[in-house]
Design a protein around this motif. Structure first.
Motif, PDB file in Angstrom:
ATOM      1  N   VAL A  73       0.851  -1.191   0.000  1.00  0.00           N
ATOM      2  CA  VAL A  73       0.000   0.000   0.000  1.00  0.00           C
ATOM      3  C   VAL A  73       0.890   1.246   0.000  1.00  0.00           C
ATOM      4  CG1 VAL A  73      -1.903  -1.232   1.093  1.00  0.00           C
ATOM      5  CG2 VAL A  73      -0.331   0.058   2.518  1.00  0.00           C
ATOM      6  N   GLN A 101       8.170   5.450   7.424  1.00  0.00           N
ATOM      7  CA  GLN A 101       8.604   4.060   7.236  1.00  0.00           C
ATOM      8  C   GLN A 101       9.977   4.004   6.577  1.00  0.00           C
ATOM      9  OE1 GLN A 101       5.952   1.054   5.905  1.00  0.00           O
ATOM     10  NE2 GLN A 101       4.636   1.378   7.661  1.00  0.00           N
ATOM     11  N   ALA A 156      11.026 -13.068   7.635  1.00  0.00           N
ATOM     12  CA  ALA A 156      10.560 -14.427   7.332  1.00  0.00           C
ATOM     13  C   ALA A 156      11.610 -15.213   6.558  1.00  0.00           C
ATOM     14  CB  ALA A 156       9.261 -14.369   6.533  1.00  0.00           C
ATOM     15  N   VAL A 193       7.314 -14.510  13.760  1.00  0.00           N
ATOM     16  CA  VAL A 193       7.512 -13.069  13.593  1.00  0.00           C
ATOM     17  C   VAL A 193       6.436 -12.314  14.373  1.00  0.00           C
ATOM     18  CG1 VAL A 193       7.554 -11.145  11.964  1.00  0.00           C
ATOM     19  CG2 VAL A 193       8.641 -13.319  11.343  1.00  0.00           C
ATOM     20  N   LEU A 212      13.137 -18.081   8.982  1.00  0.00           N
ATOM     21  CA  LEU A 212      12.085 -18.388   9.967  1.00  0.00           C
ATOM     22  C   LEU A 212      10.896 -19.073   9.299  1.00  0.00           C
ATOM     23  CD1 LEU A 212      12.116 -15.148  12.171  1.00  0.00           C
ATOM     24  CD2 LEU A 212      13.334 -17.308  12.538  1.00  0.00           C
ATOM     25  N   GLY A 223       2.002  -4.022   8.665  1.00  0.00           N
ATOM     26  CA  GLY A 223       2.717  -4.170   7.386  1.00  0.00           C
ATOM     27  C   GLY A 223       3.802  -5.234   7.485  1.00  0.00           C
ATOM     28  N   MET A 224       4.539  -5.201   8.570  1.00  0.00           N
ATOM     29  CA  MET A 224       5.581  -6.217   8.781  1.00  0.00           C
ATOM     30  C   MET A 224       4.961  -7.597   8.944  1.00  0.00           C
ATOM     31  SD  MET A 224       8.071  -4.317  11.500  1.00  0.00           S
ATOM     32  CE  MET A 224       8.676  -2.664  11.206  1.00  0.00           C
ATOM     33  N   TRP A 283       3.301 -13.188   4.030  1.00  0.00           N
ATOM     34  CA  TRP A 283       3.427 -13.377   2.582  1.00  0.00           C
ATOM     35  C   TRP A 283       4.622 -14.274   2.262  1.00  0.00           C
ATOM     36  CZ3 TRP A 283       7.261 -11.444  -0.914  1.00  0.00           C
ATOM     37  CH2 TRP A 283       6.906 -11.521  -2.281  1.00  0.00           C
ATOM     38  N   ALA A 284       5.704 -14.081   3.019  1.00  0.00           N
ATOM     39  CA  ALA A 284       6.923 -14.852   2.763  1.00  0.00           C
ATOM     40  C   ALA A 284       6.943 -16.176   3.523  1.00  0.00           C
ATOM     41  CB  ALA A 284       8.150 -14.001   3.116  1.00  0.00           C
ATOM     42  N   PHE A 287      -4.195  -1.664   5.701  1.00  0.00           N
ATOM     43  CA  PHE A 287      -3.473  -2.919   5.518  1.00  0.00           C
ATOM     44  C   PHE A 287      -4.387  -4.136   5.706  1.00  0.00           C
ATOM     45  CE2 PHE A 287       1.173  -1.559   5.868  1.00  0.00           C
ATOM     46  CZ  PHE A 287       1.534  -2.200   4.695  1.00  0.00           C
ATOM     47  N   THR A 317      10.380  -5.299   5.494  1.00  0.00           N
ATOM     48  CA  THR A 317      10.958  -5.736   6.771  1.00  0.00           C
ATOM     49  C   THR A 317      10.395  -7.103   7.158  1.00  0.00           C
ATOM     50  OG1 THR A 317      11.179  -3.433   7.451  1.00  0.00           O
ATOM     51  CG2 THR A 317      11.305  -5.089   9.195  1.00  0.00           C
ATOM     52  N   GLY A 318       9.078  -7.251   7.000  1.00  0.00           N
ATOM     53  CA  GLY A 318       8.453  -8.536   7.331  1.00  0.00           C
ATOM     54  C   GLY A 318       8.964  -9.661   6.447  1.00  0.00           C
ATOM     55  N   VAL A 319       9.113  -9.375   5.164  1.00  0.00           N
ATOM     56  CA  VAL A 319       9.610 -10.398   4.237  1.00  0.00           C
ATOM     57  C   VAL A 319      11.023 -10.815   4.650  1.00  0.00           C
ATOM     58  CG1 VAL A 319      10.260 -10.899   1.845  1.00  0.00           C
ATOM     59  CG2 VAL A 319       8.184  -9.575   2.315  1.00  0.00           C
ATOM     60  N   SER A 334       7.722  -1.436   5.556  1.00  0.00           N
ATOM     61  CA  SER A 334       7.305  -2.372   6.603  1.00  0.00           C
ATOM     62  C   SER A 334       7.085  -3.762   6.026  1.00  0.00           C
ATOM     63  CB  SER A 334       6.050  -1.870   7.322  1.00  0.00           C
ATOM     64  OG  SER A 334       4.954  -1.762   6.433  1.00  0.00           O
ATOM     65  N   VAL A 335       6.496  -3.822   4.830  1.00  0.00           N
ATOM     66  CA  VAL A 335       6.280  -5.126   4.207  1.00  0.00           C
ATOM     67  C   VAL A 335       7.644  -5.776   3.912  1.00  0.00           C
ATOM     68  CG1 VAL A 335       5.326  -6.322   2.206  1.00  0.00           C
ATOM     69  CG2 VAL A 335       4.035  -4.476   3.279  1.00  0.00           C
ATOM     70  N   ILE A 346       0.697   0.942  11.850  1.00  0.00           N
ATOM     71  CA  ILE A 346       0.655   0.690  10.401  1.00  0.00           C
ATOM     72  C   ILE A 346       1.846  -0.182  10.017  1.00  0.00           C
ATOM     73  CG2 ILE A 346       0.715   1.745   8.110  1.00  0.00           C
ATOM     74  CD1 ILE A 346      -0.499   4.278   9.344  1.00  0.00           C
ATOM     75  N   ALA A 347       3.009   0.209  10.503  1.00  0.00           N
ATOM     76  CA  ALA A 347       4.207  -0.584  10.210  1.00  0.00           C
ATOM     77  C   ALA A 347       4.109  -1.963  10.849  1.00  0.00           C
ATOM     78  CB  ALA A 347       5.454   0.148  10.705  1.00  0.00           C
ATOM     79  N   ARG A 388      16.846   0.773  10.966  1.00  0.00           N
ATOM     80  CA  ARG A 388      17.029  -0.633  11.334  1.00  0.00           C
ATOM     81  C   ARG A 388      18.077  -1.325  10.463  1.00  0.00           C
ATOM     82  NH1 ARG A 388      11.158  -0.397  11.440  1.00  0.00           N
ATOM     83  NH2 ARG A 388      10.564  -0.165  13.601  1.00  0.00           N
ATOM     84  N   GLY A 431       3.971  -8.759   5.542  1.00  0.00           N
ATOM     85  CA  GLY A 431       5.153  -9.095   4.746  1.00  0.00           C
ATOM     86  C   GLY A 431       5.696 -10.462   5.147  1.00  0.00           C
ATOM     87  N   ALA A 432       5.753 -10.689   6.457  1.00  0.00           N
ATOM     88  CA  ALA A 432       6.255 -11.968   6.958  1.00  0.00           C
ATOM     89  C   ALA A 432       5.304 -13.103   6.582  1.00  0.00           C
ATOM     90  CB  ALA A 432       6.446 -11.900   8.469  1.00  0.00           C
ATOM     91  N   VAL A 469      11.161 -10.445  17.085  1.00  0.00           N
ATOM     92  CA  VAL A 469      10.189  -9.498  17.621  1.00  0.00           C
ATOM     93  C   VAL A 469      10.657  -8.105  17.232  1.00  0.00           C
ATOM     94  CG1 VAL A 469       9.015  -8.601  19.657  1.00  0.00           C
ATOM     95  CG2 VAL A 469       9.732 -10.998  19.612  1.00  0.00           C
ATOM     96  N   VAL A 470       9.785  -7.340  16.613  1.00  0.00           N
ATOM     97  CA  VAL A 470      10.158  -5.984  16.218  1.00  0.00           C
ATOM     98  C   VAL A 470       9.151  -4.982  16.778  1.00  0.00           C
ATOM     99  CG1 VAL A 470      10.566  -4.397  14.311  1.00  0.00           C
ATOM    100  CG2 VAL A 470      11.208  -6.790  14.082  1.00  0.00           C
ATOM    101  N   GLN A 471       9.663  -4.044  17.538  1.00  0.00           N
ATOM    102  CA  GLN A 471       8.818  -2.932  17.974  1.00  0.00           C
ATOM    103  C   GLN A 471       8.812  -1.916  16.836  1.00  0.00           C
ATOM    104  OE1 GLN A 471       9.490  -1.256  21.929  1.00  0.00           O
ATOM    105  NE2 GLN A 471       8.860   0.728  21.123  1.00  0.00           N
ATOM    106  N   ALA A 472       7.675  -1.800  16.186  1.00  0.00           N
ATOM    107  CA  ALA A 472       7.579  -0.973  14.989  1.00  0.00           C
ATOM    108  C   ALA A 472       7.442   0.501  15.351  1.00  0.00           C
ATOM    109  CB  ALA A 472       6.382  -1.419  14.154  1.00  0.00           C
TER     110      ALA A 472
END
Lengths: 357, 612
Positions: free
Chosen positions: A80, A116, A94, B224, A322, B270-271, B277-278, B297, A89-91, A86-87, B266-267, A123, B274-275, B259-262
């Protein structure tokens, strides 16, 4: 190795250039972003990236459409508006084996996504973060973005009165370990910078000025082709990126070089390798500030700190991504639950805390 | 047992930040250790220090654990609220008063024990800061003597709380002892309230819902965790961090979790997306304004079909609202969180054990359905201590859903990310990193076809939305079914969800003694299951009980079954305090009278207690 029987030479990883191509662009003919897409395809081919090990990410805007136009054999995730960091970061959390290529625009990064962007850099999440910067909102038809220069005008003549946000200066300020600026029309500079960014372990910010041929290529726009070509002051010999000599370069130190731009014009770049030290944050910021006051555009690798620890190292993650850990590694054994339950039976497992708000 | 034995409630009025939580936990634990059912509720301000705070302890030999509005024993430690605190005690009630606090004359039919707190604390420590904290242990000692709480149990509870800090333990123990001895030597017991040993808590645990959820997440295999601090959800993540650090690090110290303190909510989501998705098991947790920030989101996750688990520990809104008070006001919003047509599966835990269980099931559901799954808890369930049987170890393996492996992908001639191959609305997915080029696809929140290609085709858009609706139908069979207790003689059916369950149990008991028999349905998820329709058909009058102003669940029930809508009434409580069962009982009786229901035929209570 690849699923296609494409023609042409193969790189060290066994892929042809066609393996790095994607869908047909839907952007305006002549858009600078298409040139960057071409640069990414060529750089990925030359760097020998394995397409399936790449994940492409983007936000919303013209620039953010482009990941559909390269590396069609890699997964892509169009998030978005302003929230690609952020997305990404998540990827990364993982699956840290993936090379993340993020494409964003100046609106997506410097306006709605500034927060962001800053926190991604802070980070040091390993992402090649490409800003396709035209100083304008293309997809909503020509409003100024936060990177528009003071005095630059919209197509209707209205001038911008606000100071631009310099994403490179912000990234350096926040400790980014790889900060470069380039120009979409300068493929020879862009490609080695991209390859160096692919090799960097940490956030790599590439701010690529990319003229909008529809809404910002008029006289008065400071990000038109003509304006950028006049003010471009490259920092380095093209094709030279210090600290990344393992990446293919064919340059001879101590020379000057005449560069031919797409329209046939020529610029002469000074070799600055000996008097520009890209490992100094102070020097990098000063260079940007000097260029700003002289109303010039410096391009090249502004700052690099290859050894800066990346986010996954900070988190102390195990080597296996992970996403691939089996259940027995992530579900503690029965005795652990029994131990915890005993703590909540006796009260030793739970110590009172005052509430906040 | 005499009235007053193991059946009363204590309220302690102190100042936030004065360390009273430790004292109150010690009291709660000591009574629990004596085998007597007990519950504690912390009514605290949105503040770190200096504002009034109350802690209520309900002692109930019947096992009732909902909040009782009535106070039998009031401990007055806060001068600011003393007058109102004293006025809140009815005839026959007890007031334990710090004798330094001035209060207006108290009627003779209240029992007042004035305690020289300052004189008792002064010899224990010269440190003024410590005195302010430790003085709360004086009332623990006084209450222990007055109520007959065994000193050994107080010591055990104190040791469990402070055993890791020997100096603090000794000091607090001295203070308890001073209060206890003073009460023994100077107080003449003039009230009926006493704790006597029972055996109803044997083997049980006391735990807050946020900690239970954290345990469920850990045993559910979360990898995550992303979050932004906000009350009352922070303690879920903080508990989870504690458990993960202890039990999910390898001997070499490396973590098989992140563990992430965003930077904001929103973040955080989003994280998590993302995690997800992967391919990771990802979650975030939030409250109040945080869930509003996640709206965009949430719609992205729904439309792009990405798994993630989102906990919402509800507090009072709208806006900042009452950050430290409880509510069920997020229900309708969360269910449809996003612009555009969106419906999310929502799990509704009613107990700490369900917080644990649903934390695991939410991951399975999110990955099976390839969509964000929301878990709605609330401040009362999440932050207060509840009795429970110990949680069972998960016997089932996890369900990672329809993720194609390399080998499965190799056998396919083609792969299309959003093709409904099985007819259940759930397509197959591949994870980034898959080697086979045909597995790659481009995820987007813009219009897309079955092959994940961009499209604005009207037909394709409608087709994809219809499939998502079909997927939601599939979810009905996968979410936790409601708990149903039918009563063949009842005309009234009660429906509720979440932490209200405990007040409902008690209210049904009260209603039955007043001649109103009731059937009961405890909803445990959205979408609704087939059980709801059967329940609505069975009872003449239905009341949906919930903690919000607008009767959000009642509205959803009426929408689900329009033919029954006229028979669906709504009982609401939205003060920010956990529901008092008496409130529900009185409302049902009033509605029943208005409906002209038949003459009340009082019946025996449903059961003596709810300790099972």
């Amino acid at each position: 190795m690849s699923g296609t029987a494409a023609e042409g030479p193969r790189n060290l990883a066994g892929f042809t250039k066609a393996d790095y191509e994607g869908g047909k662009t839907t952007l305006c003919p002549g858009c600078g972003h298409n040139a960057i897409t071409g640069g990414i395809i060529q750089a990925a081919f030359e760097a020998g990236l394995e397409p399936h090990r790449v994940a492409k990410l983007s936000g919303i805007g013209c620039s953010s459409k482009t990941p559909a136009y390269f590396l069609g054999h890699a997964h892509g995730c169009n998030a978005v508006h302003g929230r690609m960091p952020s997305v990404a970061t998540g990827v990364h959390l993982a699956n840290r084996e993936l090379l993340l290529i993020g494409v964003s625009g100046d609106g997506d990064t410097a306006s709605i996504g500034l927060g962001q962007f800053c926190h991604l850099v802070r980070r040091n999440v390993p992402v090649v973060y490409i800003i396709e910067n035209n100083g304008v909102y293309g997809l909503t038809k020509g409003q100024f973005s936060a990177t528009a220069d003071v005095g630059s005008t919209m197509k209707n003549g209205r001038p911008n009165a606000l100071m631009p946000i310099d994403c490179c200066a912000i990234a350096i300020e926040l400790g980014c370990g790889f900060v470069a600026r380039s120009f979409s029309g300068d493929q020879k500079q862009l490609r080695p910078l991209l390859k160096a960014a692919f090799a960097h372990r940490g956030t790599a910010v590439l701010d690529v000025v990319s003229p909008c041929v529809t809404f910002a290529d008029h006289e008065g726009s400071t990000k038109s082709y003509a304006a950028v070509k006049q003010s471009d002051t490259p920092l380095h010999e093209i094709d030279f990126v210090p600290y990344f000599e393992d990446i293919h370069v064919d340059y001879a130190p101590g020379t000057t070089r005449e560069v031919e731009l797409p329209d046939g014009s020529h610029i002469v770049l000074k070799k600055l390798a000996e008097d520009y030290d890209p490992t100094s944050r102070a020097r990098a910021l000063m260079t940007l500030e000097e260029a700003r006051t002289e109303r010039r555009l410096v391009t090249g690798l502004l700052y690099v700190e290859p050894e800066k620890p990346a986010f996954d190292r900070d988190l102390g993650l195990v080597d296996t991504p992970l996403a691939r850990l089996p259940l027995e590694q992530v579900r503690p054994p029965r005795r652990v639950l029994e131990e915890i339950m005993e703590g909540f039976r006796t009260g030793r497992g739970q110590v009172a805390a005052e509430g906040g708000g | 047992m005499n009235p007053g034995v193991n059946d009363f409630s204590i309220q302690v009025a102190t100042v936030n930040g004065s360390g009273s939580q430790t004292s109150n936990t010690v009291l709660l634990r000591a009574i629990f250790q004596m085998g007597v059912p007990v519950s504690g509720k912390n009514l605290f301000p949105s503040n770190i220090a200096g504002l009034p705070t109350w802690f209520t302890i309900r002692v109930s030999r019947h096992g009732w654990v909902a909040r009782a509005a009535r106070t039998d024993v009031m401990v007055v430690m806060n001068p600011e609220t003393a007058e109102a605190d004293v006025a809140g005690v009815g005839p026959g009630g007890v007031i334990v008063l710090n004798d330094q606090i001035q209060v207006p004359p108290i009627p003779d039919d209240r029992v007042v024990y004035a305690v020289p707190m300052r004189a008792l604390i002064e010899p224990i420590t010269h440190d003024v800061r410590l005195r302010r904290l430790v003085v709360n242990m004086i009332y623990v000692g006084v209450l222990a003597e007055l109520l007959g709480i065994a000193e050994g149990e107080i010591e055990r509870a104190l040791d469990a709380q402070l055993g890791h800090k020997p100096k603090a333990l000794a000091l607090n123990h001295q203070a308890v002892r001073a209060g206890w001895e003073w009460a023994r030597d100077h107080l003449d017991k003039r009230d009926p309230f006493r704790v006597e040993r029972m055996s109803l808590t044997e083997g049980k645990i006391l735990i807050d819902g946020n900690n239970a959820a954290a345990l469920g997440a850990m045993f559910g295999g979360v990898t995550v965790v992303t979050w932004y601090p906000i009350t009352p959800s922070s303690s879920l993540i903080e508990a989870l961090i504690g458990h993960l650090e202890r039990y999910r690090r390898r001997p070499d110290g490396r973590a098989n979790y992140a563990v992430v303190q965003a930077e904001d909510e929103i973040a955080a989501i989003g994280m998590a997306l993302g995690a997800g998705w992967a391919g990771a098991r990802s979650m975030t947790s939030t409250s109040g304004p945080g869930i509003s920030l996640m709206a965009e989101f949430a719609g992205y996750g729904y439309y792009a079909e990405i798994p993630a688990v989102v906990w919402d520990i509800q507090r009072v809104g709208p806006s900042t609202g009452l950050p430290t008070r409880t509510s069920q006001g997020d229900l309708a919003f969360v269910h449809q969180l996003s612009h555009g047509d969106t419906r999310h599966p929502v799990l509704l835990p009613s107990s700490v054990e369900e917080c644990y269980d649903f934390a695991m099931r939410a991951f399975d559901l999110a990955e099976r359905l390839q969509t964000p799954v929301f878990v709605l808890s609330d401040l009362d369930l999440g932050m207060n201590n509840w009795m429970s049987d110990p949680f069972p170890y998960p016997e089932r393996p996890w369900d990672r859903g329809k993720v194609l492996t390399e080998a499965e992908l190799a056998k396919l001639a083609t792969f299309e990310r959003y093709r409904d191959v099985d007819g259940d609305g759930i397509p197959y997915r591949t994870l980034p990193g898959v080697r086979d080029p045909k597995g790659a696809y481009f995820t987007r929140g813009s219009g897309h076809d079955e092959a994940a290609r961009y499209t604005e085709s009207p037909e394709v858009y409608a087709r994809v939305m219809d499939r998502l609706a079909r997927k939601f139908e599939t979810a009905r069979a996968l979410v936790p079914a409601p708990l149903v207790e039918d009563d063949d003689q009842a005309e009234v059916g009660l429906i509720t969800f979440g932490s209200n369950h405990w007040a409902l149990l008690e209210s049904r008991d009260q209603l039955q003694t007043e001649g109103v028999r009731t059937g009961y349905l405890l909803l445990r998820a959205l979408p609704f299951t087939e059980h709801l329709g059967r329940f609505l058909a069975r009872y003449r009058r239905i009341y949906v009980v919930e903690q919000n102003r607008d009767g959000q669940m009642a509205a959803l029930v009426r929408l689900e079954s329009p033919a029954d809508a006229a028979r669906v009434g709504s009982i609401r409580c939205y003060t920010g305090l956990p529901v008092d069962p008496r409130h529900i009982t009185d409302e049902v009786l009033r509605e029943e009278r208005a409906a002209g229901a038949g003459a009340a035929r009082p019946a025996p209570p449903i059961r003596e207690g709810v300790v099972r």
